[in-house]
Scaffold this active site. Sequence first.
Site, PDB file in Angstrom:
ATOM      1  CE1 TYR A 108     -62.961 -66.462 -30.886  1.00 41.81           C
ATOM      2  CE2 TYR A 108     -61.783 -64.451 -31.395  1.00 41.81           C
ATOM      3  CZ  TYR A 108     -61.938 -65.581 -30.620  1.00 41.81           C
ATOM      4  OH  TYR A 108     -61.094 -65.828 -29.572  1.00 41.81           O
ATOM      5  CE  LYS A 110     -60.531 -68.471 -32.337  1.00 48.90           C
ATOM      6  NZ  LYS A 110     -59.549 -67.364 -32.161  1.00 48.90           N
TER       7      LYS A 110
END
Length: 299
Positions: free
Chosen positions: A142, A170
């Site tokens: 992320y 992400k």
Amino acid sequence: MAPISTPQTPFGRVLTAMITPFTADGALDLDGAQRLAVHLVDAGNDGLIINGTTGESPTTTDAEKNDLVRAVLEAVGDRAHVVAGIGTNDTRHTLELARQAERTGAHGLLAVTPYYSKPPQEGLFQHFTAIADATGLPVMLYDIPGRSGVPINTETLVRLAEHPRIVANKDAKGDLGRASWAIAQSGLAWYSGDDMLNLPLLSVGAVGFVSVVGHVVAPELREMLEAHLGGDVQKATEIHQKLLPVFTGMFRTQGVMTTKAALNLQGLPAGPLRLPLVGLTDEETAQLKLDLAAGGVQL
């Protein structure tokens, strides 16, 4: 039976980073979490992120995080990918959370860039490698430098992609040029982490979304994704443009605050927030209603 994964879509395509419902007195609402999870999957999500930023993970205990993952798995684990957020800025603590999530049955892990400490790229590489080595679960990185203070550089993403369990990223970096290069060079499954850029990121190789607005417009997100995959660029663009007021309204202030307000307006499980987050003002709530209505959301 866990939902089907492919190397191209290891966590599904439309995922919502789920809020953590609380009761009126601020306690964990596990029944509400299960009801909300069912609602989100019924609406078109094939994955849920539990204990992420939108789940107020900085203010929930390790035991609460574990209880949430278990409850959501019981509710929808046979129909959706249940991915546990385990990121902290302490590698040892993160590894404990990763192993806890694996024991509980999570289908994958979301590991945010260590925040506040601002480690160098080698520190990021060793941190994420340690996570991937700690369990047998697939890992989604992320990358959100606006919160963490440091980006994961493209060269680091390429190095990390060599690990067999680091399979996705992400992307909340907000840079389509860097995303284009990183997708091409790393081969990671790429998920948009910025709702305003969901469609643009698909155009440069993303496979899906980890969304906040998926709490309220998951059917539209899936329709937009399927239109794009089917080659109907005009339809995908029309849906994107229809949702612009929602993308804007849900991030006029802190996203967890607006999401819980929207869910409470719809009569869905959400409840209050834990400090330092606070509820919307009357003026902010009125504006949110206007924004959601402009995007076709029924309240």
